[in-house]
Design a protein around this motif. Structure first.
Motif, PDB file in Angstrom:
ATOM      1  N   SER A   1      15.118  -2.748   7.100  1.00 10.17           N
ATOM      2  CA  SER A   1      14.898  -4.102   7.628  1.00 10.17           C
ATOM      3  C   SER A   1      15.802  -5.164   6.998  1.00 10.17           C
ATOM      4  O   SER A   1      16.354  -6.001   7.703  1.00 10.17           O
ATOM      5  N   LYS A   2      15.985  -5.133   5.676  1.00 15.03           N
ATOM      6  CA  LYS A   2      16.846  -6.152   5.035  1.00 15.03           C
ATOM      7  C   LYS A   2      18.312  -5.802   5.236  1.00 15.03           C
ATOM      8  O   LYS A   2      19.111  -6.627   5.652  1.00 15.03           O
ATOM      9  N   THR A   3      18.665  -4.560   4.917  1.00 15.77           N
ATOM     10  CA  THR A   3      20.079  -4.156   4.938  1.00 15.77           C
ATOM     11  C   THR A   3      20.693  -4.333   6.322  1.00 15.77           C
ATOM     12  O   THR A   3      21.848  -4.745   6.446  1.00 15.77           O
TER      13      THR A   3
ATOM     14  N   HIS B   1      15.089  -6.554  -7.868  1.00 15.29           N
ATOM     15  CA  HIS B   1      14.025  -7.542  -7.933  1.00 15.29           C
ATOM     16  C   HIS B   1      14.349  -8.817  -7.148  1.00 15.29           C
ATOM     17  O   HIS B   1      15.377  -9.441  -7.369  1.00 15.29           O
ATOM     18  N   ASN B   2      13.445  -9.158  -6.243  1.00 16.62           N
ATOM     19  CA  ASN B   2      13.495 -10.424  -5.510  1.00 16.62           C
ATOM     20  C   ASN B   2      12.436 -11.331  -6.135  1.00 16.62           C
ATOM     21  O   ASN B   2      11.271 -10.931  -6.181  1.00 16.62           O
ATOM     22  N   PRO B   3      12.760 -12.531  -6.625  1.00 14.57           N
ATOM     23  CA  PRO B   3      14.007 -13.263  -6.447  1.00 14.57           C
ATOM     24  C   PRO B   3      14.964 -13.240  -7.647  1.00 14.57           C
ATOM     25  O   PRO B   3      16.008 -13.890  -7.569  1.00 14.57           O
TER      26      PRO B   3
ATOM     27  N   VAL C   1       6.509  -2.565  -8.417  1.00 20.41           N
ATOM     28  CA  VAL C   1       7.832  -2.888  -8.958  1.00 20.41           C
ATOM     29  C   VAL C   1       8.713  -3.291  -7.784  1.00 20.41           C
ATOM     30  O   VAL C   1       8.629  -2.699  -6.716  1.00 20.41           O
ATOM     31  N   CYS C   2       9.546  -4.304  -7.984  1.00 21.47           N
ATOM     32  CA  CYS C   2      10.508  -4.692  -6.954  1.00 21.47           C
ATOM     33  C   CYS C   2      11.882  -4.263  -7.482  1.00 21.47           C
ATOM     34  O   CYS C   2      12.383  -4.844  -8.438  1.00 21.47           O
ATOM     35  N   ASN C   3      12.447  -3.239  -6.868  1.00 19.14           N
ATOM     36  CA  ASN C   3      13.648  -2.585  -7.411  1.00 19.14           C
ATOM     37  C   ASN C   3      14.723  -2.461  -6.334  1.00 19.14           C
ATOM     38  O   ASN C   3      14.598  -1.611  -5.464  1.00 19.14           O
TER      39      ASN C   3
ATOM     40  N   SER D   1       7.107   1.333  -5.928  1.00 20.85           N
ATOM     41  CA  SER D   1       8.397   0.675  -6.084  1.00 20.85           C
ATOM     42  C   SER D   1       8.923   0.248  -4.714  1.00 20.85           C
ATOM     43  O   SER D   1       9.216   1.081  -3.860  1.00 20.85           O
ATOM     44  N   ASP D   2       8.997  -1.061  -4.506  1.00 18.66           N
ATOM     45  CA  ASP D   2       9.509  -1.626  -3.255  1.00 18.66           C
ATOM     46  C   ASP D   2      11.029  -1.724  -3.394  1.00 18.66           C
ATOM     47  O   ASP D   2      11.538  -2.527  -4.175  1.00 18.66           O
ATOM     48  N   GLU D   3      11.757  -0.898  -2.627  1.00 19.61           N
ATOM     49  CA  GLU D   3      13.209  -0.815  -2.798  1.00 19.61           C
ATOM     50  C   GLU D   3      13.948  -1.327  -1.567  1.00 19.61           C
ATOM     51  O   GLU D   3      15.061  -0.889  -1.255  1.00 19.61           O
ATOM     52  N   VAL D   4      13.332  -2.293  -0.908  1.00 21.08           N
ATOM     53  CA  VAL D   4      13.902  -2.797   0.343  1.00 21.08           C
ATOM     54  C   VAL D   4      15.244  -3.510   0.123  1.00 21.08           C
ATOM     55  O   VAL D   4      16.063  -3.598   1.036  1.00 21.08           O
ATOM     56  N   HIS D   5      15.495  -3.976  -1.107  1.00 24.15           N
ATOM     57  CA  HIS D   5      16.783  -4.640  -1.390  1.00 24.15           C
ATOM     58  C   HIS D   5      17.783  -3.699  -2.063  1.00 24.15           C
ATOM     59  O   HIS D   5      18.830  -4.150  -2.538  1.00 24.15           O
ATOM     60  N   GLY D   6      17.471  -2.408  -2.103  1.00 18.91           N
ATOM     61  CA  GLY D   6      18.286  -1.473  -2.886  1.00 18.91           C
ATOM     62  C   GLY D   6      19.693  -1.234  -2.381  1.00 18.91           C
ATOM     63  O   GLY D   6      20.552  -0.770  -3.131  1.00 18.91           O
TER      64      GLY D   6
ATOM     65  N   ILE E   1      13.612 -17.709   4.838  1.00 22.33           N
ATOM     66  CA  ILE E   1      13.106 -16.338   4.994  1.00 22.33           C
ATOM     67  C   ILE E   1      14.239 -15.328   4.825  1.00 22.33           C
ATOM     68  O   ILE E   1      15.371 -15.566   5.266  1.00 22.33           O
ATOM     69  N   ALA E   2      13.899 -14.179   4.213  1.00 21.25           N
ATOM     70  CA  ALA E   2      14.934 -13.164   3.937  1.00 21.25           C
ATOM     71  C   ALA E   2      15.215 -12.315   5.170  1.00 21.25           C
ATOM     72  O   ALA E   2      14.879 -11.142   5.229  1.00 21.25           O
ATOM     73  N   ASP E   3      15.795 -12.944   6.204  1.00 19.87           N
ATOM     74  CA  ASP E   3      16.480 -12.148   7.224  1.00 19.87           C
ATOM     75  C   ASP E   3      17.872 -12.742   7.411  1.00 19.87           C
ATOM     76  O   ASP E   3      18.178 -13.816   6.893  1.00 19.87           O
TER      77      ASP E   3
ATOM     78  N   THR F   1       4.582   1.225   9.287  1.00 23.71           N
ATOM     79  CA  THR F   1       5.151   0.168  10.138  1.00 23.71           C
ATOM     80  C   THR F   1       5.657  -1.047   9.351  1.00 23.71           C
ATOM     81  O   THR F   1       5.661  -2.167   9.872  1.00 23.71           O
ATOM     82  N   GLY F   2       6.091  -0.842   8.129  1.00 23.78           N
ATOM     83  CA  GLY F   2       6.670  -1.937   7.359  1.00 23.78           C
ATOM     84  C   GLY F   2       6.350  -1.745   5.890  1.00 23.78           C
ATOM     85  O   GLY F   2       5.405  -1.030   5.528  1.00 23.78           O
ATOM     86  N   VAL F   3       7.143  -2.387   5.052  1.00 19.96           N
ATOM     87  CA  VAL F   3       6.960  -2.258   3.607  1.00 19.96           C
ATOM     88  C   VAL F   3       5.644  -2.915   3.177  1.00 19.96           C
ATOM     89  O   VAL F   3       4.850  -2.317   2.433  1.00 19.96           O
ATOM     90  N   ILE F   4       5.395  -4.102   3.677  1.00 21.32           N
ATOM     91  CA  ILE F   4       4.181  -4.793   3.254  1.00 21.32           C
ATOM     92  C   ILE F   4       2.924  -4.165   3.861  1.00 21.32           C
ATOM     93  O   ILE F   4       1.924  -3.971   3.147  1.00 21.32           O
ATOM     94  N   PRO F   5       2.950  -3.771   5.152  1.00 23.49           N
ATOM     95  CA  PRO F   5       1.792  -3.012   5.643  1.00 23.49           C
ATOM     96  C   PRO F   5       1.520  -1.764   4.790  1.00 23.49           C
ATOM     97  O   PRO F   5       0.368  -1.450   4.481  1.00 23.49           O
ATOM     98  N   ALA F   6       2.591  -1.056   4.382  1.00 25.85           N
ATOM     99  CA  ALA F   6       2.408   0.141   3.545  1.00 25.85           C
ATOM    100  C   ALA F   6       1.830  -0.248   2.185  1.00 25.85           C
ATOM    101  O   ALA F   6       0.881   0.381   1.696  1.00 25.85           O
TER     102      ALA F   6
ATOM    103  N   VAL G   1       8.180 -13.104  -8.617  1.00 20.78           N
ATOM    104  CA  VAL G   1       8.366 -11.986  -7.702  1.00 20.78           C
ATOM    105  C   VAL G   1       7.998 -12.401  -6.282  1.00 20.78           C
ATOM    106  O   VAL G   1       7.260 -13.383  -6.082  1.00 20.78           O
ATOM    107  N   TYR G   2       8.536 -11.647  -5.329  1.00 20.40           N
ATOM    108  CA  TYR G   2       8.256 -11.838  -3.901  1.00 20.40           C
ATOM    109  C   TYR G   2       6.766 -12.145  -3.718  1.00 20.40           C
ATOM    110  O   TYR G   2       5.905 -11.312  -4.005  1.00 20.40           O
ATOM    111  N   ASN G   3       6.489 -13.351  -3.231  1.00 19.15           N
ATOM    112  CA  ASN G   3       5.119 -13.877  -3.261  1.00 19.15           C
ATOM    113  C   ASN G   3       4.114 -13.041  -2.466  1.00 19.15           C
ATOM    114  O   ASN G   3       2.918 -13.040  -2.771  1.00 19.15           O
TER     115      ASN G   3
HETATM  116  C1  LIG Z   1      10.808  -7.433  -1.807  1.00 15.62           C
HETATM  117  C2  LIG Z   1      10.416  -7.454  -0.368  1.00 15.62           C
HETATM  118  N1  LIG Z   1       9.569  -6.529   0.111  1.00 15.62           N
HETATM  119  C3  LIG Z   1       9.193  -6.503   1.406  1.00 15.62           C
HETATM  120  C4  LIG Z   1       9.662  -7.444   2.301  1.00 15.62           C
HETATM  121  C5  LIG Z   1       9.202  -7.393   3.710  1.00 15.62           C
HETATM  122  O1  LIG Z   1       9.201  -6.077   4.178  1.00 15.62           O
HETATM  123  P1  LIG Z   1       8.576  -5.705   5.595  1.00 15.62           P
HETATM  124  O2  LIG Z   1       9.102  -6.700   6.588  1.00 15.62           O
HETATM  125  O3  LIG Z   1       9.054  -4.308   5.861  1.00 15.62           O
HETATM  126  O4  LIG Z   1       7.092  -5.763   5.484  1.00 15.62           O
HETATM  127  C6  LIG Z   1      10.534  -8.445   1.837  1.00 15.62           C
HETATM  128  C7  LIG Z   1      11.005  -9.495   2.748  1.00 15.62           C
HETATM  129  O5  LIG Z   1      11.541 -10.484   2.347  1.00 15.62           O
HETATM  130  C8  LIG Z   1      10.936  -8.435   0.484  1.00 15.62           C
HETATM  131  O6  LIG Z   1      11.789  -9.347   0.006  1.00 15.62           O
END
Ligand SMILES: Cc1ncc(COP(=O)(O)O)c(C=O)c1O
Length: 421
Positions: free
Chosen positions: A234-236, A170-172, A166-168, A198-203, A32-34, A90-95, A116-118
């Motif tokens: 959350s990631k950074t 990009h994971n993975p 878009v994953c920007n 555009s999901d920029e959580v890894h930016g 898991i990506a933490d 309350t989170g990237v995926i909830p949004a 891409v992030y499944n």
């Molecule tokens: C690309 C990407 N988006 C979102 C998340 C999860 O974000 P959140 O925990 O804010 O829902 C992850 C977690 O691995 C991720 O890799």
């Protein structure tokens, strides 16, 4: 360099209710990506203070939070978005899931670049939308990915395609889209009436000094109207369980529409940790951030060097971003095929994949074999669709000795796989 923030010391995560660490005592999860690194002392202090306040009522998002986000983007990414563009979720995926429900219709296509992030697939499929894959091109010789523009345009042009995620970066795949790539996506999306999320959580985590992360809303007008940008500490800052995301939308009508959805879905209010942790992260933790970057960069280099030296049939894709090395095992499976062979099923790169029903691939066999023979857990690349069937993914934001342990375990399993196949 002195280990000021204690990155070399293991954080106690086994038996402490962490999703990643729910494994047997002799197993090592690198999935898991933490991070397994302590977060910044400023975040820890802010959370201590909050708990000590002994008052945990309903909260608003204070101006300070928006300013902290703006300050972070200005200092680190040369981008100063107006505060009114920002809304809390309350989170990237909830949004993302909420945006899919609010801005698209059941049966619509949600386009994404695979592998891409499944969870993107789940967000679409669980809401009755159709996850539509546009596989990235992969060059075997250089182990690099690029966008297949003809395929993207063909799929954007479909009447049913109403959103592209878009994953920007990009994971993975670790791909970092150039500003011109993002501009091209947005232009095509405007042409075909598609909203770009555009999901920029890894930016904030890039390792290639020649590349830069481009916040999508830093593109000039008129490339902002149909665009939504999601960022999170959350990631950074390793604070995923604080559940905080900032949603940036320049167009006021689109913003109003999206925010109504967040309210309907009850994801617009913070829990007691989200505000103090996010402010402490974005405003007060630059020193920790710099130290974390150099520590994790060294971990990635260690992975690259060790694989090249000891496991030459596994090649890391050059990771320009994310702390999730994406390891190409194609040569390993070609030289030592699994039995029965299950490398790439014929329609694996189908554009009509069903998210929750993916084919079993050689990457699943290999990761199960690794777990069984050395107790190391890594993600099978097949989880991410696209050409992931012959890849594995390993999270390495952890103490150095843990990376060393993981690589020693991987080597054990690699040798056994070669012997037995
Ligand atoms: C690309 C990407 N988006 C979102 C998340 C999860 O974000 P959140 O925990 O804010 O829902 C992850 C977690 O691995 C991720 O890799």
């Amino acid at each position: 360099m002195a280990d000021v923030f204690g990155f070399d010391n293991p954080v106690k995560r086994r038996h402490h209710n962490w999703a990643k660490w729910d494994v047997a005592d002799d197993e090592l999860p690198m999935t898991i990506a933490d991070m397994d690194l302590p977060t910044s002392p400023q975040i820890v202090q802010a959370l201590h203070d909050k708990v000590a306040s002994a008052t945990y009522g309903y909260e608003d998002i204070p101006q300070e939070y928006y300013e902290a986000v703006q300050g972070w983007l200005t200092r680190h990414h040369r981008f100063t978005p107006p505060l009114e563009w920002m809304s809390f979720a309350t989170g990237v995926i909830p949004a993302l899931s909420s945006l899919i429900r609010t801005l698209t219709t059941v049966g619509d296509n949600v386009l994404m670049l695979t592998p891409v992030y499944n969870i993107f697939f789940n967000s679409a499929a669980n809401n009755g939308r159709h996850p539509l894959a546009s596989p990235l091109d992969y060059e075997n010789a250089s182990h690099t990915y690029s966008i297949n523009w003809a395929d993207v345009e063909k799929k954007m042009a479909l009447a049913r395609t109403t959103m592209m995620v878009v994953c920007n970066p990009h994971n993975p795949s670790g791909l970092v889209p150039e500003p011109e790539d993002l501009a091209h996506i947005v232009r095509l999306a405007r042409q075909y009436g598609v909203i770009v999320v555009s999901d920029e959580v890894h930016g904030d985590m890039l390792w290639d000094d020649t590349l830069d992360y481009t916040p999508i809303l830093s593109l000039p007008e008129p490339l902002r109207g149909n665009v939504i940008e999601l960022i999170s500490p959350s990631k950074t800052f390793n604070c995923a369980a604080t559940h905080a995301c900032m949603v940036l939308i320049a167009d006021p009508n689109l913003r109003a529409h999206a925010v109504r959805g967040f309210n309907n879905d009850e994801i617009a209010e913070p829990n007691l940790t989200a505000v103090p942790a996010s402010i402490a992260a974005y405003r007060d933790s630059d020193e920790w951030y710099a130290a974390m970057l150099s520590y994790v960069r060294a971990n990635i280099e260690l992975v690259n060097d060790t694989l090249a030296r000891e496991m030459p049939l596994i090649t890391p894709v050059k990771m320009a971003a994310t702390y999730l090395p994406w390891l190409d095992c194609t040569d390993l499976f070609a030289a030592h095929p699994s039995s029965p062979v299950s490398s790439v099923s014929p329609d694996y790169q189908s554009t009509e994949v069903e998210a929750l029903d993916r084919p079993h691939t050689v990457s699943d066999e290999f990761t199960a074999f690794i777990r069984q023979t050395s107790g190391l857990l890594v993600n099978p690349g097949g989880e991410y669709f696209g050409n992931g069937a012959t890849f594995i993914r390993m999270a390495v934001a952890c103490p150095r000795h843990q990376v060393e342990d993981a690589l020693a375990r991987l080597k054990r399993s690699y040798d056994l796989w070669c012997e037995q196949h």
